[in-house]
Design a protein around this motif. Structure first.
Motif, PDB file in Angstrom:
ATOM      1  N   GLU A  83     -28.052 -14.824   2.832  1.00 40.29           N
ATOM      2  CA  GLU A  83     -28.147 -13.588   3.593  1.00 40.29           C
ATOM      3  C   GLU A  83     -29.378 -12.796   3.115  1.00 40.29           C
ATOM      4  N   PRO A  84     -29.919 -11.919   3.945  1.00 40.14           N
ATOM      5  CA  PRO A  84     -31.107 -11.144   3.538  1.00 40.14           C
ATOM      6  C   PRO A  84     -30.905 -10.383   2.236  1.00 40.14           C
ATOM      7  N   ARG A  85     -29.698  -9.913   1.969  1.00 40.00           N
ATOM      8  CA  ARG A  85     -29.468  -9.151   0.743  1.00 40.00           C
ATOM      9  C   ARG A  85     -29.503 -10.021  -0.514  1.00 40.00           C
ATOM     10  N   ASP A  86     -29.611 -11.310  -0.336  1.00 41.08           N
ATOM     11  CA  ASP A  86     -29.757 -12.207  -1.486  1.00 41.08           C
ATOM     12  C   ASP A  86     -31.209 -12.293  -1.946  1.00 41.08           C
ATOM     13  N   SER A  87     -32.096 -11.701  -1.198  1.00 41.46           N
ATOM     14  CA  SER A  87     -33.510 -11.728  -1.572  1.00 41.46           C
ATOM     15  C   SER A  87     -33.691 -11.072  -2.941  1.00 41.46           C
ATOM     16  N   ALA A  88     -34.315 -11.797  -3.845  1.00 43.03           N
ATOM     17  CA  ALA A  88     -34.438 -11.340  -5.235  1.00 43.03           C
ATOM     18  C   ALA A  88     -35.263 -12.367  -5.993  1.00 43.03           C
ATOM     19  N   VAL A  89     -35.521 -12.045  -7.247  1.00 35.97           N
ATOM     20  CA  VAL A  89     -36.072 -13.049  -8.159  1.00 35.97           C
ATOM     21  C   VAL A  89     -34.925 -13.539  -9.033  1.00 35.97           C
ATOM     22  N   TYR A  90     -34.741 -14.846  -9.044  1.00 41.43           N
ATOM     23  CA  TYR A  90     -33.675 -15.447  -9.827  1.00 41.43           C
ATOM     24  C   TYR A  90     -34.283 -16.086 -11.067  1.00 41.43           C
ATOM     25  N   PHE A  91     -33.796 -15.637 -12.205  1.00 40.46           N
ATOM     26  CA  PHE A  91     -34.299 -16.154 -13.470  1.00 40.46           C
ATOM     27  C   PHE A  91     -33.258 -17.059 -14.114  1.00 40.46           C
ATOM     28  N   CYS A  92     -33.747 -18.138 -14.646  1.00 41.92           N
ATOM     29  CA  CYS A  92     -32.954 -18.980 -15.524  1.00 41.92           C
ATOM     30  C   CYS A  92     -33.448 -18.716 -16.945  1.00 41.92           C
ATOM     31  N   ALA A  93     -32.529 -18.701 -17.886  1.00 46.10           N
ATOM     32  CA  ALA A  93     -32.908 -18.507 -19.279  1.00 46.10           C
ATOM     33  C   ALA A  93     -32.050 -19.414 -20.143  1.00 46.10           C
ATOM     34  N   SER A  94     -32.569 -19.758 -21.301  1.00 45.04           N
ATOM     35  CA  SER A  94     -31.763 -20.548 -22.228  1.00 45.04           C
ATOM     36  C   SER A  94     -31.869 -19.956 -23.619  1.00 45.04           C
ATOM     37  N   SER A  95     -30.907 -20.307 -24.437  1.00 47.87           N
ATOM     38  CA  SER A  95     -30.840 -19.768 -25.791  1.00 47.87           C
ATOM     39  C   SER A  95     -30.276 -20.820 -26.733  1.00 47.87           C
ATOM     40  N   PRO A  96     -30.796 -20.870 -27.960  1.00 46.11           N
ATOM     41  CA  PRO A  96     -30.269 -21.836 -28.924  1.00 46.11           C
ATOM     42  C   PRO A  96     -28.939 -21.409 -29.536  1.00 46.11           C
ATOM     43  N   GLY A  97     -28.591 -20.127 -29.376  1.00 49.04           N
ATOM     44  CA  GLY A  97     -27.364 -19.669 -30.020  1.00 49.04           C
ATOM     45  C   GLY A  97     -26.865 -18.392 -29.392  1.00 49.04           C
ATOM     46  N   LEU A  98     -26.425 -17.483 -30.219  1.00 45.13           N
ATOM     47  CA  LEU A  98     -25.806 -16.250 -29.742  1.00 45.13           C
ATOM     48  C   LEU A  98     -26.883 -15.231 -29.341  1.00 45.13           C
ATOM     49  N   ALA A  99     -27.279 -15.309 -28.097  1.00 50.38           N
ATOM     50  CA  ALA A  99     -28.346 -14.432 -27.621  1.00 50.38           C
ATOM     51  C   ALA A  99     -27.980 -12.965 -27.719  1.00 50.38           C
ATOM     52  N   GLY A 100     -26.695 -12.670 -27.609  1.00 50.78           N
ATOM     53  CA  GLY A 100     -26.259 -11.286 -27.700  1.00 50.78           C
ATOM     54  C   GLY A 100     -26.358 -10.718 -29.099  1.00 50.78           C
ATOM     55  N   VAL A 101     -26.611 -11.579 -30.063  1.00 46.52           N
ATOM     56  CA  VAL A 101     -26.782 -11.166 -31.448  1.00 46.52           C
ATOM     57  C   VAL A 101     -28.247 -11.242 -31.854  1.00 46.52           C
ATOM     58  N   THR A 102     -28.887 -12.323 -31.477  1.00 48.01           N
ATOM     59  CA  THR A 102     -30.264 -12.558 -31.926  1.00 48.01           C
ATOM     60  C   THR A 102     -31.311 -12.036 -30.957  1.00 48.01           C
ATOM     61  N   GLY A 103     -30.952 -11.948 -29.683  1.00 45.53           N
ATOM     62  CA  GLY A 103     -31.947 -11.576 -28.681  1.00 45.53           C
ATOM     63  C   GLY A 103     -32.855 -12.724 -28.304  1.00 45.53           C
TER      64      GLY A 103
END
Lengths: 116, 114
Positions: A83-103
């Motif tokens: 749908e048109p409202r899905d227009s956006a930039v979609y990012f994929c990201a990866s992390s070796p561990g606890l990203a919420g701790v290490t950033g």
């Protein structure tokens, strides 16, 4: 080493069409994330995987969105129908561990989706 | 639930001005982690700083400084003597409860003109 690889970089499609976005995470990273960026909502976490298993999909907007990670080196985000409202930039990201701790969160270059 | 609020959508300054980007967070955890990222026009996100909830010392890195105040649940970012190259979208982020993911604010677009 190669970073997170996303394809396509740009996608223009018409409303109602199926869209598939692809991501190859950094080798050895146990976590994979899909984020969506819009002006209105900023950077939203859609879903993330740990060792190929979906852990939290509470950010997926609705049933039209689905994500899979069949193996450690590949993930897809599918929108059907788009749908048109899905227009956006979609990012994929990866992390070796606890990203919420290490950033330590490594982003791909993003897939810019335009739904007409 | 974890939440990050960046109330400033856009800020425009002239070179050499100081500018502060605000970030307010919500969490019920006693241990948590806060972050700032920069997204230049090229699109990639660049990590700037990490702060844990037990360390309230302010930090300075060159022209950048961060003010963490638990009493007001704020983690503000100041750029001193701004430069055109500072023009970017800046995101504040909070680690989720499990520590496995980042919850971002909506971002603040900073435009620095010469």
């Amino acid at each position: 080493d190669a970073g997170v690889i996303q394809s396509p970089r740009h996608e223009v499609t018409e409303m109602g069409q199926e869209v598939t976005l692809r991501c190859k995470p950094i080798s050895g990273h146990d976590y994979l994330f899909w984020y969506r960026q819009t002006m209105m909502r900023g950077l939203e976490l859609l879903i993330y995987f740990n060792n190929n298993v979906p852990i939290d999909d509470s950010g997926m907007p609705e049933d039209r969105f689905s994500a899979k990670m069949p193996n450690a080196s590949f993930s897809t985000l599918k929108i059907q129908p788009s749908e048109p409202r899905d227009s956006a930039v979609y990012f994929c990201a990866s992390s070796p561990g606890l990203a919420g701790v290490t950033g330590e969160l490594f982003f791909g270059e993003g897939s810019r989706l335009t739904v007409l | 639930a974890q939440k990050v609020t960046q109330a400033q959508t856009e800020i425009s300054v002239v070179e050499k001005e100081d500018v502060t980007l605000d970030c307010v967070y919500e969490t019920r955890d006693t241990t948590y982690y806060l972050f700032w990222y920069k997204q230049p026009p090229s699109g990639e996100l660049v990590f700037l700083i990490r702060r844990n909830s037990f360390d309230e010392q302010n930090e300075i890195s060159g022209r950048y400084s961060w003010n963490f105040q638990k009493s007001t649940s704020s983690f503000n970012f100041t750029i001193t003597a701004s430069q055109v190259v500072d023009s970017a979208v800046y995101f504040c982020a909070l680690g989720n409860q499990a520590g496995t993911a980042l919850i971002f604010g909506k971002g603040t677009t900073l435009s620095v003109s010469s």
